[in-house]
Each structure stands twice: as structure tokens, then as C-alpha cells.
Design a protein around this motif. Structure first.
Motif, short mmCIF file in Angstrom:
data_model
loop_
_atom_site.label_atom_id
_atom_site.label_comp_id
_atom_site.label_asym_id
_atom_site.label_seq_id
_atom_site.Cartn_x
_atom_site.Cartn_y
_atom_site.Cartn_z
N TYR A 1 60.42 49.24 40.51
CA TYR A 1 59.32 49.33 41.47
C TYR A 1 57.98 49.05 40.81
CZ TYR A 1 56.28 51.21 45.11
OH TYR A 1 55.31 51.36 46.06
N SER A 2 57.79 49.59 39.60
CA SER A 2 56.52 49.39 38.90
C SER A 2 56.30 47.92 38.59
CB SER A 2 56.51 50.21 37.60
OG SER A 2 55.36 49.95 36.84
N VAL A 3 57.33 47.26 38.06
CA VAL A 3 57.21 45.84 37.75
C VAL A 3 57.05 45.04 39.04
CG1 VAL A 3 58.37 43.87 36.71
CG2 VAL A 3 58.50 46.09 35.62
N ASN A 4 57.71 45.47 40.09
CA ASN A 4 57.58 44.82 41.40
C ASN A 4 56.12 44.76 41.82
OD1 ASN A 4 57.45 44.45 44.25
ND2 ASN A 4 59.57 45.10 44.45
N ASP A 5 55.43 45.89 41.75
CA ASP A 5 54.01 45.93 42.13
C ASP A 5 53.16 45.04 41.22
OD1 ASP A 5 54.08 47.42 44.36
OD2 ASP A 5 53.12 49.20 43.54
N SER A 6 53.40 45.12 39.92
CA SER A 6 52.61 44.33 38.98
C SER A 6 52.82 42.84 39.20
CB SER A 6 52.97 44.70 37.54
OG SER A 6 52.71 46.08 37.29
N VAL A 7 54.06 42.46 39.52
CA VAL A 7 54.37 41.04 39.75
C VAL A 7 53.56 40.51 40.93
CG1 VAL A 7 56.17 39.54 40.70
CG2 VAL A 7 56.63 40.93 38.69
N VAL A 8 53.46 41.29 42.00
CA VAL A 8 52.71 40.84 43.17
C VAL A 8 51.24 40.59 42.81
CG1 VAL A 8 51.90 41.53 45.46
CG2 VAL A 8 54.26 41.95 44.81
N VAL A 9 50.66 41.51 42.03
CA VAL A 9 49.25 41.35 41.64
C VAL A 9 49.08 40.13 40.74
CG1 VAL A 9 47.33 42.42 40.43
CG2 VAL A 9 48.81 43.81 41.89
N PHE A 10 49.90 40.01 39.69
CA PHE A 10 49.75 38.91 38.75
C PHE A 10 50.11 37.56 39.38
CE2 PHE A 10 50.28 42.14 35.20
CZ PHE A 10 48.93 42.10 34.87
N ASP A 11 50.99 37.57 40.35
CA ASP A 11 51.28 36.34 41.08
C ASP A 11 50.03 35.83 41.80
OD1 ASP A 11 53.58 34.53 42.25
OD2 ASP A 11 52.37 35.13 43.97
N ARG A 12 49.27 36.76 42.38
CA ARG A 12 48.03 36.37 43.04
C ARG A 12 46.96 35.95 42.01
NH1 ARG A 12 46.16 37.26 48.20
NH2 ARG A 12 48.39 37.44 48.61
N VAL A 13 46.91 36.63 40.88
CA VAL A 13 45.97 36.23 39.83
C VAL A 13 46.26 34.80 39.38
CG1 VAL A 13 45.22 36.67 37.46
CG2 VAL A 13 45.56 38.59 39.03
N ARG A 14 47.54 34.51 39.16
CA ARG A 14 47.92 33.16 38.73
C ARG A 14 47.52 32.11 39.76
NH1 ARG A 14 54.18 32.43 37.85
NH2 ARG A 14 54.12 32.85 40.09
N GLU A 15 47.72 32.41 41.03
CA GLU A 15 47.39 31.47 42.10
C GLU A 15 45.89 31.22 42.18
OE1 GLU A 15 47.47 31.36 46.98
OE2 GLU A 15 48.86 32.68 45.90
N LEU A 16 45.09 32.30 42.14
CA LEU A 16 43.64 32.15 42.26
C LEU A 16 43.03 31.47 41.05
CD1 LEU A 16 42.67 35.61 43.83
CD2 LEU A 16 42.91 33.40 44.99
N TRP A 17 43.53 31.82 39.87
CA TRP A 17 42.95 31.25 38.65
C TRP A 17 43.30 29.77 38.51
CZ3 TRP A 17 43.78 33.40 33.00
CH2 TRP A 17 42.64 33.12 32.25
N ALA A 18 44.47 29.38 39.03
CA ALA A 18 44.84 27.96 38.97
C ALA A 18 43.87 27.10 39.78
CB ALA A 18 46.26 27.77 39.49
N GLY A 19 43.27 27.66 40.84
CA GLY A 19 42.33 26.89 41.65
C GLY A 19 40.88 27.13 41.29
N ASN A 20 40.60 28.04 40.36
CA ASN A 20 39.21 28.35 39.96
C ASN A 20 39.16 28.55 38.45
OD1 ASN A 20 37.81 28.98 42.79
ND2 ASN A 20 39.84 29.93 42.78
N ARG A 21 39.31 27.44 37.71
CA ARG A 21 39.42 27.54 36.26
C ARG A 21 38.15 28.07 35.59
NH1 ARG A 21 43.81 24.69 34.36
NH2 ARG A 21 45.39 24.69 36.00
N LYS A 22 37.00 27.81 36.19
CA LYS A 22 35.75 28.19 35.54
C LYS A 22 35.31 29.61 35.87
CE LYS A 22 33.99 23.45 35.34
NZ LYS A 22 32.87 22.53 35.69
N THR A 23 35.98 30.24 36.82
CA THR A 23 35.63 31.61 37.20
C THR A 23 36.16 32.59 36.16
OG1 THR A 23 35.80 30.96 39.52
CG2 THR A 23 35.78 33.32 39.04
#
Length: 768
Positions: free
Chosen positions: A646-668
Motif C-alpha cells: 500500500y505504501s509503495v502504491n501511494d508513492s508510485v501514484v505521486v511519482f508517476d505524476r511527477v514524471r509526467e509533469l517534469w517531462a513537459g516542463n524541463r526548466k521548472t
């Protein structure tokens, strides 16, 4: 309705029809902890220290199978476990003393010539110095016996019967195989060569180095003539039970090697029935509360998800029954728990669809929903795979009922993905095609942002300006937990320490002090006495055999009146050490496996942050149980590994979103990206956590003593895991990113021209 939607609808209908058919026509296979009975784990040994090989264990299992079949136990189960262990399950057997006495005896039957009466000092042959076989007969006379002339393998059949005509009472009739019959005739013919009344005219029948009968050969039998080769009778003033048990041992054959009971569990049928009723109530109430909650949050689409949730329950139950999975008490709890976890995929999809509607208000509802399914798939897949990894570890490294929990959890995860990605998607896509649903945003439930998202958008909290502060708070929590482990200690259950734990129900209430003094007077002064709810008495002691347990129950009955054994767990010290070692291995492997998977799917800094949060959760749950004085046993281990998933499940959801947002905003800056990702995923985290909490609270309140600790561990783990996925995993990853980032160029020196990256360093080959 599109072609893809039609395919999903047809597939969902087909699976549901098959599941309903299985549910109505097949019955579940209940474990002994639910239907009542005795479970034994026997360890076969060639000697006191050498383990038996696989072939010897298989021969031992077949002999045991014949004996148990003769006991008349309904549907016994015998399976080999590993190289040298045999698991024996005896439904409805509440007093294992008789079964253990029959099952565990080696039953080495042999027939000997009698060399004469043995005076003192004849145990060693004067010529060779070798040890001689000297055993007392039925009256205590010491007999000097020759080598075995015939073994129990030559016996074809053994029958107990009452001999009334010759006043012999209960006897055991033996029928020999052809070759063994000739040996019997020869043995008795040689004994008949001695005069009547001579000790050498006797034939000794020895069972497990004990003379059970040593009759004189009848005077009418001539020298070298011998008795007929068909069979003989064993007499010895047996009772009816002794004669039947003896016939059973002889007929079942001799065990190739001795066996030792290293684990024994007995559960009363009332406890199992109560556990089933309690779990069913918890499932109904928890599922109803979860369905009402997601309907309230997501309106029509939430109601459709609740329908998919009901379908999930039918499908997962049918899968358990159809695959013949033995449903144990932890497995039943896993089935109930998976209902709450099944909502997660729907919540992920609906929240992504809400974001699409919020970012592009003019797009159609169907388009937003389709995009929501597409963008949520990566997080759904990753989070469920991490839970499946935990379930696999439970199955391969757990023991007994914990394995059943792992199987149930795995089936639940797979069924939940089908219900969310096929059934719920088909239902919501059909609904989204309706003009009424599409036009009225207050009806469909995803065209408007939820209250949590609206509040976060208005407040826009700046979470990670100083990530180290969050790590300090997590460190303090871990320190408090470690203090509990050091100061209070971890109360390891009998499963990990060895010993015996017995729970009794008495007709009259007995307080702890009275029970303690009563058992101390009976010779059980080292027993730990506690109450186990509803006035039951729980007794924990060290090494205690079945006869000792019977004496303990008798002593307790003097104060409590009619005393019924509700639960009985016996774990040998060697098995306790092994289970404790396997538990530590399971936790270590869980950490490494999750770290390896996350490192492949994400950046290594994200993987370390998620695993750090996971270890943080494990320590806090163990520390909480230490402070509360709750026992740590196999079921707790199942809860702990579930918390890891469950703990890794929650972390995966957050980091999945981080990966998605950072891929489209490299300079942020990454801290800004992480803040946005957390704020965007908080609604999912809150709604999913609420769905799991409804189920866990229902289990904790209604599940009784058997499931209370399991539910409590998961409750603590769920709350702590929700916190750590945001305020431990993300700050940890940010700190690691800062320490591994190249330093800025030194003033006055020309910086080297940076090379363009060949690929996205965040992606590691993964695609959203």
C-alpha cells in the motif's frame, strides 16, 4: 456506443455470467481455521539430526494416509511441504491426542524367537560385546530375544475383534503375505522343538521395542511343523480401543522414519463460524459504506463504480471457488480488504477525468473520460504490480494461513483491475454517451472539480520549500517507534518463539488471578494467563504436549466449570526459529524487490525515496504494536507486507505524476513540479484512503479478536503510508536530487558545453 465499448460490455457480461454460475453451483473450500479441526506439521527425520530426503518423506506420507483413512476422518488432507515436512489437516478433530498418538508412532512391528529368560547383566553378549535385545514381557519378565525373523511389512491385514468363545477378549488377527507366512511357520516350528512351559517355546511380538504379546506355541504343534502360514492372533488383555488402535498401526504399516510434530493448530468450529459471520458483516457494511462514499463524491459515475465493485466481489469470489483456493481466516480478511483497494483504480481514472474537464471545459465528457483512462493506466498498472509483488512474497515466504492471504490478495488485485478497466469503463462510457448525463454536470460527477481539489486550488500551499523539515518530522516519528521497540520490546507470538498457546471458553467466568493460581497448583506455574475477550482464558506456555494440555484443561475446569478448547497452537522451537528467520527474509526481500522495480520504472532517486517511506512505515507499525503491547505473529506479518504494498502504491501514484509533469516542463524546478504533483494527486489519495478505512474500521470493530490486530496494523499502516508517500518519499527524493545535481560553474572559468541528453532521464523507457 463504440466498438471498443461493445467489446468491453460483452466481455464483462460473459465473465459475470460465468462467475454467477460458479457462485451458485460450487461451495468454497474452507480452511480448518474456519470450519474447525486440527492441522499438524510433521517433520520426518532419518535420525535425531539428519533430515529425511524427498523419497523417504513421500513413503512416510503414504503410510500416514493409510492410517488417517482408517481413523474415519472426513476429507483429510495430507501434503508434503519441502523435503522433509508433511502437513496433515483433520477437519472436525478437536482433540488431537488420539490422532497424534496414532499418526506419530513409528509402528515398527517385528517377530522374535525367545532365547530364554534374561537374568540381570545379559544386555551384552559376552562373546562379542554387542548389545542384545532384552525386553520385559506382559508380566514384566525380562526376555532375551533373538534377531527379528519377521517384520510388519509381511502383514497383509490386521483386524480387531472380540473373541468370546475362548474368553480371550479383544484380540488382533493378523493375515500374512505368502512369503511371510512361510517365515511364520518356520519360526513357530523352531519354537515348538522346546518342551511345553519352556520360555524358548514362546514367540515375542514386538511393537516399537515393546513386547505386546509373547504366547507359547500350542503343545499340539510338533517340532519343525509350525503353525499354519495364513495368520495368527495377538492376545494381551486389550481393551476395544487398544485393539483397534493396534490393528490400525499394523495395517497402516511402519513409518520409514520417525516423525516429530513441529506445529499443531486446533480451532473450534464455533470460532470459525463466528469469524465467517463477522467477516461477512464487515464486508457488507464496509462495502456499503465505500459504495455510498464514492457515489457521494462522484455522483452517477460513482454509482456505476459501486456496481463494478459489486461485480468485483462476485468475480473474485468465483475465482477463489473455481480455482479451489482454500479460504482461511487471513484469506477471508484479504478478500474483504481487497474490496476497499478495488476502488483505487476507479478513483485514479475519475480524478484524471476531472482534471481534463477542469483544464479544457469545452471538451466532451466521453473524451475527458477516455483521456482519464489512458493517463491513469500507468499509475494503475504500477500500483497494482507493487501489491502483487507483496502478495507473491506472502505466498512464497509465508506459512500456513498466511499463504492463503497472499493468494486471496493476488486474486483480488487482478479482479479489481478487470472490474475497473473493463466493467466500470464499459458502464461509464455508455453513460457518457447519454446527452442528459453529458449536459448536466452535477449528475455525472466528474465534470466539476471536487471539494478537495477546489480547496487546494484556492489555498495553493507551498509544501516543499524546505523538504528537510518534513524529513525531520518523519525521523522523529521513527525515533518514537524505535524507542517503543527498545523500551517495551516486541511481543513475538508463539509462531515465532515456539511454545503453545491455548484459548479456552468456560461456562463460569474465571478471573486471571484465579486461573493463574489454579494452573500453578496443577504444575503449570510458568504459564502466561490473559483474558481473550468474552471471558475466554488464553494460556501461553513453553513446551507442552497433548497430555499436558489435557491436564491443563482439567485443572482450569475446576474453577470454570465446563471448559471448551476454542483454539490451540503448538509451534516447535526449530520451526519457530525458521518462521522468524523467514519473516525477516520476507521483509528484506520485499524492500529489495520493490526498490528494483521502482528503479526500473522511475529514477533511482524516486525509488530510494519510495523505499525509504516504506521502511519508515514498517518501523512505525512495529513500534506502535510494541507500545501497545500487541503480539507480532504470522498474521501481523501478512498485514505488514500488505502495508508495504500500500505504501509503495501511494508513492508510485505521486511519482508517476511527477514524471509526467517534469517531462513537459524541463526548466521548472523539481520542487515546484513535486508540489504540483502532490496537490493534483491528493484528492485520489484521500478518496482511496477513505475507501480502505471504511473496510478496515468494519474489520476492526466487527472482526473479533481473530482479526482485530490484523485490522489495527493495516489501519496504522494506511494512515502512516498516506503521510509518508507525500511527506517522506517526495522530500527524500528532492534531497537526493539536490545532492546528486552537478554544482554550478566556478566564476572566471568557461563552462563546458553541455551535451543534449539522448533520452528522457526521468522516463527510463517507461511511457505514460
Amino acid at each position: 456506443m463504440t466498438r471498443a465499448t461493445t467489446v468491453r460490455a460483452v466481455l464483462a457480461a460473459a465473465v459475470l455470467l460465468v462467475s454467477v454460475f460458479i457462485t451458485l453451483t460450487m461451495s468454497p473450500r474452507l480452511g480448518l481455521d474456519l470450519q474447525g479441526g486440527t492441522r499438524m506439521v510433521l517433520q520426518a527425520k532419518d535420525s535425531a539430526t539428519v533430515e529425511a530426503d524427498r523419497e523417504t518423506t513421500d513413503r512416510t506420507l503414504e503410510v500416514l494416509r493409510q492410517r488417517i483413512d482408517s481413523l474415519g476422518v472426513a476429507e483429510p488432507v495430507l501434503t508434503r511441504s519441502g523435503e522433509d515436512r508433511i502437513i496433515v489437516e483433520l477437519p472436525d478433530v478437536q482433540d488431537p491426542r488420539q490422532a497424534a498418538a496414532v499418526i506419530g508412532r513409528t509402528a515398527q512391528l517385528s517377530f522374535h524367537e525367545v532365547l530364554g529368560a534374561a537374568p540381570p547383566g545379559t544386555e551384552t553378549a559376552p562373546e562379542t560385546g554387542e548389545k542384545r535385545l532384552v525386553l520385559p514381557d506382559e508380566q514384566g519378565m525380562r526376555l532375551d530375544l533373538g534377531p527379528a525373523r519377521l517384520s510388519g511389512a509381511g502383514v497383509k491385514d490386521a483386524t480387531a475383534f472380540f473373541e468370546a468363545q475362548q474368553a480371550a477378549g479383544w484380540t488382533v488377527k493378523l493375515d500374512f503375505h505368502k512369503a511371510a507366512g512361510k517365515d511364520w511357520t518356520k519360526l513357530t516350528g523352531e519354537a515348538a522343538c522346546h518342551p511345553a512351559g519352556d520360555e524358548r517355546r514362546r514367540v515375542a511380538i514386538v511393537l516399537d521395542e515393546k513386547v505386546i504379546s509373547s504366547p507359547q506355541v500350542d503343545p499340539s504343534v510338533g517340532c519343525q511343523a509350525g503353525l499354519p502360514s495364513g495368520g495368527t492372533q495377538i492376545t494381551g488383555s486389550f481393551t476395544a480401543k487398544e485393539a483397534r488402535d493396534l490393528a490400525l498401526l499394523i495395517k497402516g504399516g511402519a513409518l520409514p522414519v520417525p516423525v516429530e510434530i513441529v506445529e499443531q493448530r486446533t480451532v473450534g468450529p464455533t470460532l470459525g463460524a463466528a469469524a465467517i459471520d463477522a467477516s461477512a458483516q464487515a464486508a457488507l457494511i464496509g462495502a456499503a459504506a465505500t459504495a455510498l462514499f464514492i457515489t457521494f463524491v462522484y455522483r452517477l459515475f460513482g454509482a456505476l463504480a459501486a456496481v463494478a465493485l459489486a461485480a468485483y466481489g462476485v468475480i473474485s469470489y468465483a475465482a477463489l471457488v473455481g480455482l479451489g483456493v482454500t479460504l482461511t481466516l487471513p484469506g477471508l480478511a484479504g478478500f474483504v480488504l481487497a474490496i476497499g483497494m478495488a476502488v483505487d483504480a476507479n478513483v485514479l481514472v475519475f480524478e484524471r477525468a476531472r482534471e481534463e474537464c477542469q483544464d479544457r471545459p469545452t471538451r466532451s465528457l466521453r473524451s475527458a473520460l477516455t483521456t482519464g483512462f489512458q493517463k491513469a493506466f500507468s499509475a494503475v498498472a504500477d500500483s497494482n504490480i507493487t501489491t502483487l509483488l507483496a502478495a507473491g512474497l506472502l505466498f512464497f515466504l509465508g506459512s500456513g494461513p498466511v499463504k492463503g492471504f497472499g493468494v486471496t490478495l493476488a486474486i483480488g488485485v487482478i479482479a479489481s483491475m478487470f472490474s475497473a478497466l473493463v466493467i466500470a469503463r464499459a458502464l461509464t462510457e455508455i453513460a457518457a454517451g447519454s446527452r442528459f448525463v453529458s449536459d448536466y454536470r452535477g449528475v455525472n460527477g466528474i465534470a466539476r472539480p471536487g471539494s478537495v481539489r477546489t480547496w487546494l486550488t484556492r489555498k495553493d500551499p507551498q509544501l516543499f520549500r524546505k523538504p528537510v523539515q518534513w524529513l525531520v518530522i518523519s525521523t522523529v516519528l521513527v525515533a518514537v517507534a524505535v524507542a517503543g521497540i527498545v523500551v517495551r520490546g516486541v511481543d513475538l507470538g508463539v509462531e515465532f518463539t515456539g511454545g503453545r498457546l491455548v484459548e479456552y471458553s468456560t461456562s463460569r467466568p474465571v478471573d486471571v488471578e484465579t486461573a493463574r493460581s489454579t494452573l500453578a497448583d496443577a504444575g503449570f506455574g510458568d504459564a502466561e494467563i490473559t483474558t481473550a475477550g468474552d471471558g475466554d482464558i488464553s494460556v501461553r506456555t513453553g513446551k507442552l504436549d497433548n497430555d499436558g494440555e489435557h491436564a491443563l484443561r482439567t485443572a482450569l475446569a475446576t474453577e470454570g466449570g465446563e471448559t471448551t478448547k476454542v483454539r490451540d497452537e503448538l509451534i516447535g522451537p526449530s520451526l519457530g526459529d525458521e518462521l522468524r528467520r523467514n519473516a525477516l527474509i520476507a521483509l528484506g526481500v520485499a524492500v529489495l524487490v520493490q526498490l528494483a522495480y521502482l528503479a526500473v520504472r522511475f529514477r533511482w532517486t524516486f525509488a530510494v525515496g519510495a523505499v525509504t517511506a516504506m521502511v519508515h512505515d514498517v518501523i512505525i507499525v512495529v513500534g506502535a504494536f510494541a507500545w501497545l503491547g500487541r503480539p507480532v505473529d504470522g498474521i501481523f506479518l501478512a498485514a505488514l507486507l500488505t502495508v508495504i504494498g500500500y505504501s509503495v502504491n501511494d508513492s508510485v501514484v505521486v511519482f508517476d505524476r511527477v514524471r509526467e509533469l517534469w517531462a513537459g516542463n524541463r526548466k521548472t524546478p523539481l520542487a515546484t513540479i513535486a508540489r504540483r504533483a502532490v496537490l493534483q494527486t491528493v484528492p485520489r489519495t484521500v478518496n482511496t484512503g477513505m475507501g480502505a478505512l471504511f473496510i478496515l474500521v468494519a474489520l476492526a470493530v466487527l472482526g473479533g479478536d481473530s482479526l482485530a490486530d490484523f485490522a489495527l496494523a493495516l489501519l496504522i499502516g494506511t494512515v502512516v503510508g498516506t503521510w509518508s508517500s507525500v511527506f517522506t518519499a517526495v522530500p527524500g527524493a528532492l534531497v537526493l536530487e539536490r545532492t546528486t545535481t552537478a554544482p554550478p560553474p566556478v566564476p572566471g572559468k568557461s563552462p563546458r558545453r553541455a551535451r543534449a541528453p539522448r533520452r528522457d532521464p526521468l522516463d527510463n523507457g517507461a511511457r505514460v
